[in-house]
Design a protein around this motif. Structure first.
Motif, PDB file in Angstrom:
ATOM      1  N   LEU A 113       4.501 -22.581  -4.661  1.00 29.17           N
ATOM      2  CA  LEU A 113       5.947 -22.445  -4.535  1.00 29.17           C
ATOM      3  C   LEU A 113       6.248 -21.339  -3.531  1.00 29.17           C
ATOM      4  O   LEU A 113       5.727 -20.231  -3.639  1.00 29.17           O
ATOM      5  N   THR A 114       7.044 -21.632  -2.552  1.00 23.34           N
ATOM      6  CA  THR A 114       7.323 -20.648  -1.506  1.00 23.34           C
ATOM      7  C   THR A 114       8.695 -20.014  -1.716  1.00 23.34           C
ATOM      8  O   THR A 114       9.659 -20.687  -2.066  1.00 23.34           O
ATOM      9  N   PHE A 115       8.763 -18.728  -1.515  1.00 27.09           N
ATOM     10  CA  PHE A 115      10.021 -17.999  -1.517  1.00 27.09           C
ATOM     11  C   PHE A 115       9.830 -16.782  -0.632  1.00 27.09           C
ATOM     12  O   PHE A 115       8.711 -16.412  -0.282  1.00 27.09           O
ATOM     13  N   ARG A 116      10.922 -16.180  -0.256  1.00 25.78           N
ATOM     14  CA  ARG A 116      10.866 -15.128   0.743  1.00 25.78           C
ATOM     15  C   ARG A 116      10.430 -13.797   0.143  1.00 25.78           C
ATOM     16  O   ARG A 116      11.015 -13.310  -0.806  1.00 25.78           O
ATOM     17  N   LEU A 117       9.385 -13.219   0.724  1.00 26.57           N
ATOM     18  CA  LEU A 117       8.919 -11.892   0.355  1.00 26.57           C
ATOM     19  C   LEU A 117       9.043 -10.984   1.569  1.00 26.57           C
ATOM     20  O   LEU A 117       8.934 -11.431   2.709  1.00 26.57           O
ATOM     21  N   LYS A 118       9.263  -9.701   1.341  1.00 24.74           N
ATOM     22  CA  LYS A 118       9.371  -8.770   2.453  1.00 24.74           C
ATOM     23  C   LYS A 118       8.007  -8.485   3.059  1.00 24.74           C
ATOM     24  O   LYS A 118       6.987  -8.528   2.382  1.00 24.74           O
ATOM     25  N   SER A 119       8.038  -8.162   4.347  1.00 26.26           N
ATOM     26  CA  SER A 119       6.805  -7.818   5.038  1.00 26.26           C
ATOM     27  C   SER A 119       6.611  -6.308   5.019  1.00 26.26           C
ATOM     28  O   SER A 119       7.564  -5.542   5.125  1.00 26.26           O
ATOM     29  N   THR A 120       5.360  -5.876   4.889  1.00 28.63           N
ATOM     30  CA  THR A 120       5.058  -4.440   4.883  1.00 28.63           C
ATOM     31  C   THR A 120       4.854  -3.900   6.289  1.00 28.63           C
ATOM     32  O   THR A 120       4.660  -2.709   6.479  1.00 28.63           O
ATOM     33  N   ALA A 121       4.893  -4.750   7.269  1.00 23.31           N
ATOM     34  CA  ALA A 121       4.496  -4.366   8.626  1.00 23.31           C
ATOM     35  C   ALA A 121       5.247  -3.153   9.159  1.00 23.31           C
ATOM     36  O   ALA A 121       4.661  -2.274   9.770  1.00 23.31           O
ATOM     37  N   LYS A 122       6.557  -3.098   8.941  1.00 26.38           N
ATOM     38  CA  LYS A 122       7.346  -2.019   9.527  1.00 26.38           C
ATOM     39  C   LYS A 122       7.701  -0.937   8.514  1.00 26.38           C
ATOM     40  O   LYS A 122       7.371   0.224   8.677  1.00 26.38           O
ATOM     41  N   LYS A 123       8.368  -1.350   7.447  1.00 29.21           N
ATOM     42  CA  LYS A 123       8.974  -0.384   6.531  1.00 29.21           C
ATOM     43  C   LYS A 123       7.964   0.505   5.824  1.00 29.21           C
ATOM     44  O   LYS A 123       8.187   1.694   5.629  1.00 29.21           O
ATOM     45  N   TYR A 124       6.814  -0.071   5.416  1.00 30.08           N
ATOM     46  CA  TYR A 124       5.859   0.700   4.626  1.00 30.08           C
ATOM     47  C   TYR A 124       4.500   0.823   5.315  1.00 30.08           C
ATOM     48  O   TYR A 124       3.485   1.024   4.671  1.00 30.08           O
ATOM     49  N   LYS A 125       4.505   0.728   6.631  1.00 28.40           N
ATOM     50  CA  LYS A 125       3.256   0.767   7.382  1.00 28.40           C
ATOM     51  C   LYS A 125       2.492   2.061   7.160  1.00 28.40           C
ATOM     52  O   LYS A 125       1.275   2.074   7.032  1.00 28.40           O
ATOM     53  N   HIS A 126       3.216   3.187   7.111  1.00 30.99           N
ATOM     54  CA  HIS A 126       2.562   4.487   6.992  1.00 30.99           C
ATOM     55  C   HIS A 126       2.703   5.090   5.593  1.00 30.99           C
ATOM     56  O   HIS A 126       2.492   6.280   5.403  1.00 30.99           O
ATOM     57  N   SER A 127       3.062   4.275   4.621  1.00 30.51           N
ATOM     58  CA  SER A 127       3.226   4.776   3.260  1.00 30.51           C
ATOM     59  C   SER A 127       1.872   4.994   2.587  1.00 30.51           C
ATOM     60  O   SER A 127       0.872   4.385   2.956  1.00 30.51           O
ATOM     61  N   SER A 128       1.873   5.877   1.601  1.00 29.33           N
ATOM     62  CA  SER A 128       0.639   6.187   0.868  1.00 29.33           C
ATOM     63  C   SER A 128       0.488   5.216  -0.299  1.00 29.33           C
ATOM     64  O   SER A 128       0.932   5.486  -1.423  1.00 29.33           O
ATOM     65  N   TRP A 129      -0.138   4.101  -0.034  1.00 33.89           N
ATOM     66  CA  TRP A 129      -0.325   3.086  -1.066  1.00 33.89           C
ATOM     67  C   TRP A 129      -1.372   3.535  -2.080  1.00 33.89           C
ATOM     68  O   TRP A 129      -2.369   4.163  -1.737  1.00 33.89           O
ATOM     69  N   ILE A 130      -1.129   3.198  -3.331  1.00 35.99           N
ATOM     70  CA  ILE A 130      -2.107   3.448  -4.389  1.00 35.99           C
ATOM     71  C   ILE A 130      -2.807   2.122  -4.670  1.00 35.99           C
ATOM     72  O   ILE A 130      -2.163   1.148  -5.077  1.00 35.99           O
ATOM     73  N   THR A 131      -4.082   2.076  -4.412  1.00 36.42           N
ATOM     74  CA  THR A 131      -4.833   0.834  -4.610  1.00 36.42           C
ATOM     75  C   THR A 131      -5.354   0.754  -6.038  1.00 36.42           C
ATOM     76  O   THR A 131      -5.657   1.782  -6.659  1.00 36.42           O
ATOM     77  N   HIS A 132      -5.458  -0.459  -6.549  1.00 36.65           N
ATOM     78  CA  HIS A 132      -5.929  -0.615  -7.928  1.00 36.65           C
ATOM     79  C   HIS A 132      -7.396  -0.212  -8.062  1.00 36.65           C
ATOM     80  O   HIS A 132      -7.846   0.175  -9.137  1.00 36.65           O
ATOM     81  N   GLU A 133      -8.144  -0.285  -6.930  1.00 35.88           N
ATOM     82  CA  GLU A 133      -9.555   0.122  -6.985  1.00 35.88           C
ATOM     83  C   GLU A 133      -9.706   1.625  -7.218  1.00 35.88           C
ATOM     84  O   GLU A 133     -10.721   2.091  -7.742  1.00 35.88           O
ATOM     85  N   SER A 134      -8.685   2.400  -6.806  1.00 35.78           N
ATOM     86  CA  SER A 134      -8.775   3.862  -6.926  1.00 35.78           C
ATOM     87  C   SER A 134      -8.388   4.369  -8.313  1.00 35.78           C
ATOM     88  O   SER A 134      -8.541   5.553  -8.601  1.00 35.78           O
ATOM     89  N   LEU A 135      -7.896   3.475  -9.147  1.00 32.41           N
ATOM     90  CA  LEU A 135      -7.409   3.899 -10.469  1.00 32.41           C
ATOM     91  C   LEU A 135      -8.516   3.877 -11.514  1.00 32.41           C
ATOM     92  O   LEU A 135      -9.473   3.146 -11.397  1.00 32.41           O
TER      93      LEU A 135
END
Length: 226
Positions: free
Chosen positions: A204-226
């Motif tokens: 099922l397709t629906f619109r999701l936001k892209s991370t390319a611009k808005k959160y490109k330099h954000s400090s993501w928390i990965t599930h592997e690091s938890l």
């Protein structure tokens, strides 16, 4: 403006009370207000004092501002003048009060300053409570992210925490979690994320936001690091 208009209107009503207001003859108005100006300008935290006359109000008006020291830009402005009955009044926007004793003006300034301090204390208390809620929210999100294997990022705001979840590579959803309702929101969070991921997998397709611009330099928390 630093304080709420209704708060100041209430203080004006409560503070300036008495039996007979200060009354001066018309020829005494300017000298009297000028003398008041001199005394008020000696008070710390008073800004932008000046005399002015307008075409609609030929009488001298003295306007002064009380600075809120907790904020660089916030202040509240008041005007002292005589009305058509030669009574001394103090005004703020649409609110006004008769002045019965000169000392009331100086104690009024002190009271406004105290309200600034009270407001600051309430804000600090609110920020402390929200910080505790933020820690609780992030702690719960980390637990869910580790178990359900998704990466996330959070942003803190005055009334909410924004959760950004990576549903698939390069695609994210944003979820606002109000501090006032965070417990209820967290109860539904896991099922919401699971539902969206399952819908994606089902085709099922629906619109999701892209991370390319808005959160490109954000400090993501990965599930592997938890």
């Amino acid at each position: 403006m630093s304080l709420n208009s209704r708060t100041i209107a209430k203080i004006l009503r409560e503070h300036f009370t008495g039996e007979t207001p200060i009354i001066k003859n018309a020829f005494e108005h300017q000298a009297f207000i000028s003398s008041l100006q001199t005394e008020i300008e000696k008070i710390k935290g008073i800004e932008k004092p000046y005399f002015y006359r307008s075409s609609s109000e030929p009488e001298p008006n003295y306007q002064f501002s009380i600075k809120d020291d907790s904020s660089f830009y916030d202040y509240d402005s008041f005007t002292i003048k005589f009305n058509q009955s030669n009574e001394l009044i103090i005004t703020y926007n649409g609110s006004r009060a008769n002045v019965y004793q000169i000392e009331q003006i100086f104690s009024f300034i002190d009271r406004i300053k105290q309200e600034y301090e009270n407001k600051k204390a309430r804000q600090l208390k609110k920020e402390k409570i929200n910080k505790l809620k933020q820690l609780a929210i992030i702690g719960n999100i980390k637990k869910i992210a580790k178990e359900d294997k998704f990466d996330f990022y959070t942003r803190e705001y005055a009334t909410k925490l924004k959760l950004i979840v990576q549903i698939e590579l390069g695609k994210i959803i944003e979820i606002d979690i109000p501090y006032s309702e965070f417990q209820d929101t967290l109860k539904e969070l896991r099922s919401l994320i699971q539902t969206i991921r399952e819908l994606q997998k089902s085709g099922l397709t629906f619109r999701l936001k892209s991370t390319a611009k808005k959160y490109k330099h954000s400090s993501w928390i990965t599930h592997e690091s938890l």
